[in-house]
Design an enzyme around this catalytic site. Sequence first.
Site, mmCIF file in Angstrom:
data_model
loop_
_atom_site.group_PDB
_atom_site.id
_atom_site.type_symbol
_atom_site.label_atom_id
_atom_site.label_comp_id
_atom_site.label_asym_id
_atom_site.label_seq_id
_atom_site.Cartn_x
_atom_site.Cartn_y
_atom_site.Cartn_z
ATOM 1 N N ASP A 93 13.608 -123.435 3.592
ATOM 2 C CA ASP A 93 12.203 -122.728 4.944
ATOM 3 C C ASP A 93 11.629 -121.520 3.910
ATOM 4 O O ASP A 93 12.618 -120.696 2.990
ATOM 5 C CB ASP A 93 13.175 -122.384 6.677
ATOM 6 C CG ASP A 93 12.106 -121.589 7.351
ATOM 7 O OD1 ASP A 93 12.243 -120.874 8.688
ATOM 8 O OD2 ASP A 93 11.104 -121.512 7.394
ATOM 9 N N GLY A 95 11.654 -117.764 5.003
ATOM 10 C CA GLY A 95 12.437 -117.045 4.643
ATOM 11 C C GLY A 95 11.555 -115.907 5.988
ATOM 12 O O GLY A 95 12.563 -114.687 5.907
ATOM 13 N N PHE A 97 10.979 -115.728 8.473
ATOM 14 C CA PHE A 97 11.315 -116.066 10.113
ATOM 15 C C PHE A 97 12.848 -115.489 10.428
ATOM 16 O O PHE A 97 13.182 -114.768 11.471
ATOM 17 C CB PHE A 97 11.442 -117.761 10.751
ATOM 18 C CG PHE A 97 12.814 -117.798 11.832
ATOM 19 C CD1 PHE A 97 13.266 -118.371 11.588
ATOM 20 C CD2 PHE A 97 11.303 -117.211 13.226
ATOM 21 C CE1 PHE A 97 14.330 -118.684 12.882
ATOM 22 C CE2 PHE A 97 11.949 -118.281 14.007
ATOM 23 C CZ PHE A 97 13.712 -118.591 14.514
ATOM 24 N N ASP A 147 4.908 -117.663 6.782
ATOM 25 C CA ASP A 147 4.695 -117.201 7.934
ATOM 26 C C ASP A 147 5.785 -116.658 9.120
ATOM 27 O O ASP A 147 6.476 -115.575 8.568
ATOM 28 C CB ASP A 147 4.585 -118.319 9.022
ATOM 29 C CG ASP A 147 6.201 -118.987 9.486
ATOM 30 O OD1 ASP A 147 6.672 -118.645 8.465
ATOM 31 O OD2 ASP A 147 5.973 -119.459 10.543
ATOM 32 N N GLN A 190 1.211 -121.591 14.176
ATOM 33 C CA GLN A 190 1.171 -120.572 15.085
ATOM 34 C C GLN A 190 0.476 -120.635 15.880
ATOM 35 O O GLN A 190 -0.061 -120.906 16.807
ATOM 36 C CB GLN A 190 1.725 -119.326 14.210
ATOM 37 C CG GLN A 190 3.003 -119.365 13.514
ATOM 38 C CD GLN A 190 4.154 -119.343 14.241
ATOM 39 O OE1 GLN A 190 4.233 -119.426 15.062
ATOM 40 N NE2 GLN A 190 4.987 -119.524 13.014
ATOM 41 N N GLY A 217 6.999 -121.405 15.956
ATOM 42 C CA GLY A 217 6.851 -119.990 17.070
ATOM 43 C C GLY A 217 8.015 -120.434 18.381
ATOM 44 O O GLY A 217 7.032 -120.297 18.949
ATOM 45 N N ASP A 267 14.434 -129.923 13.087
ATOM 46 C CA ASP A 267 16.023 -129.140 12.643
ATOM 47 C C ASP A 267 17.177 -128.088 13.289
ATOM 48 O O ASP A 267 16.212 -127.688 14.394
ATOM 49 C CB ASP A 267 15.850 -128.339 11.320
ATOM 50 C CG ASP A 267 15.382 -127.131 11.478
ATOM 51 O OD1 ASP A 267 14.109 -127.061 11.583
ATOM 52 O OD2 ASP A 267 16.432 -126.132 11.419
ATOM 53 N N CYS A 305 31.254 -143.640 20.037
ATOM 54 C CA CYS A 305 31.413 -143.535 18.910
ATOM 55 C C CYS A 305 32.207 -143.789 17.688
ATOM 56 O O CYS A 305 33.500 -144.209 17.826
ATOM 57 C CB CYS A 305 31.622 -141.155 19.298
ATOM 58 S SG CYS A 305 30.543 -141.126 17.377
ATOM 59 N N CYS A 307 32.489 -142.224 14.976
ATOM 60 C CA CYS A 307 32.734 -141.084 13.477
ATOM 61 C C CYS A 307 34.140 -140.972 13.223
ATOM 62 O O CYS A 307 34.710 -141.272 14.728
ATOM 63 C CB CYS A 307 31.807 -139.572 14.033
ATOM 64 S SG CYS A 307 33.317 -139.218 15.452
ATOM 65 N N CYS A 310 35.842 -139.796 16.592
ATOM 66 C CA CYS A 310 35.449 -140.248 17.597
ATOM 67 C C CYS A 310 36.898 -141.706 17.081
ATOM 68 O O CYS A 310 37.832 -142.503 18.140
ATOM 69 C CB CYS A 310 34.857 -140.802 18.103
ATOM 70 S SG CYS A 310 34.055 -139.477 19.128
ATOM 71 N N HIS A 336 31.517 -134.916 14.614
ATOM 72 C CA HIS A 336 31.046 -135.784 15.521
ATOM 73 C C HIS A 336 29.206 -135.511 15.678
ATOM 74 O O HIS A 336 28.663 -136.321 15.838
ATOM 75 C CB HIS A 336 32.362 -135.458 16.063
ATOM 76 C CG HIS A 336 31.677 -136.077 18.010
ATOM 77 N ND1 HIS A 336 31.360 -136.921 18.183
ATOM 78 C CD2 HIS A 336 30.940 -135.751 19.105
ATOM 79 C CE1 HIS A 336 31.333 -137.427 18.992
ATOM 80 N NE2 HIS A 336 30.235 -136.249 19.888
#
Length: 373
Positions: A93, A95, A97, A147, A190, A217, A267, A305, A307, A310, A336
Site C-alpha cells: 500500500d 502509505g 491511508f 491516494d 475514490q 474508500g 486484503d 478443517c 489446518c 484443527c 487456522h
Amino acid sequence: MTATFSFDLKATDGKARTGVINTPRGDIRTPAFMPVGTAATVKAMMPESVAATGADILLGNTYHLMLRPTAERIDRLGGLHQFMNWDKPILTDSGGFQVMSLSDLRKLTEEGVTFKSHIDGSRHHLTPERSMEIQKLLGSDIVMCFDECPALPADRKRIQESMELSMRWAQRSRDAFGDRPGHALFGIQQGGLEEDLRGRSAEALRAIEFDGYAVGGLAVGEGQEAMFKVLDFAPDQLPVDKPRYLMGVGKPDDIVGAVKRGIDMMDCVLPSRSGRTGQAFTRRGVVNIKNARHADDPRPLDAECTCPACSNYSRAYLHHVFRAQEMISGMLLTWHNLHYFQEIMAGMRTAIAAGAFADWEADFHAGRAKGDI
Ligand SMILES: CCCSCc1cc(N)cc2c(=O)[nH]c(N)nc12
C-alpha cells in the site's frame, strides 16, 4: 513464471470472476485473499506457514516500513522479498491511508502529507513521488497509487475534493512510477458512497491507464449494507480486463459478497488480528476460544478443517493456551483463520469455474450461526 504482468480472466458466473494474475514472481489465483504483512511479517506466522495456507501473495505497508527499518535499509539488504524470506508476489500500500489512520499531527496539502511518526515522533513527508520511490526500494511487485481516503461519514463536498485530489495524485504516481516491466501499478478509485463521483474517478483512472484498479474508500465505517450498495455499481465502472482489488475487506461474508459483485482481490488484517485475540472463523460461524464453555471440549475448532490447529489440538487446549497467554495461541488461531479464508477463496474459484457460484454461496450461508459457537 512470466517476465511481464498480465491478467487472464478464465471464467465468470454472473458478476463473479475467476482468473490468474501472472507476475515474474509467480501466479496469483483469483479471487484472491491477501494476508497483511504490515512490518515485513504476517504476525505470528512464518512465511512458509503463510504459503502453506494457500496464499499466493501478501501485503506490505509503505507507512510502517518507511518509519522502521526504512526502505533504504531494506533495499541495501536486497529488498523486501529477501528481507522477509517471501519469494512470491508482494503488493504494497502507498502509505497515505495509514498516515491518516495511524500518525499524529498530520498536515495534508496538494503536495502530499506531512506527519509525525507514531513510533518515535519524528517528522516525515509523503508525496506520490516519494511513495513510488519507497515502493520501488522495497521491490514491490504491485505498487499502489498514493491516494487520500476520507473517513466516513463525510459530506459530499469533502468526498468530491478528496477524490479529485487523489486523481491528481494518481497522475503524479503514474508519472513517477515510470516504465517497470514485470511490476504493476494499480490506481485507486475514490468517491465515497456516491455513484457519480466514483464514475468520475473511474474515468480519470482509465484515462491514466493502470495495470489494475482498486476500489478504495470503503471498509471505513460505512457498514456492510452500504458497502454492498457501492459494490453493486463500482466494479462495473472499472475496466473489465484488469484485476479489481477491494481494499481492507473483510469478514468471510463481506468477502463472498464482494466476489459475487465482481471483485478479484481483497486484503484484511481480520484473520490474523482476530487470531491473536482468540477469535476463530469457521464454516459454522465464529468461535471465541476464551469462552469458558471450551475449557473441557475435546473437539477441534472445526472438524472439517485440515489446518494444524484443527488437526492436532482440542478446543480445550486452545482455550488453555489463550488464557495462559502462550504464544502458540496466536500462532495456531492465526494459521487456522488464514487457512479458512484461503479455503473460502479456493471454493469460490472452483464454483465460479463450474458455473455453480449460487449453489456454493447458498451452502456457505447455510448453517452459519450468528454469534459464538
Ligand atoms: C495493507 C493495507 C492495505 S488496504 C488499506 C486501505 C483500506 C481501506 N479500507 C481503504 C483504503 C484506501 O482507500 N486507500 C488505500 N491506499 N488503502 C486503503
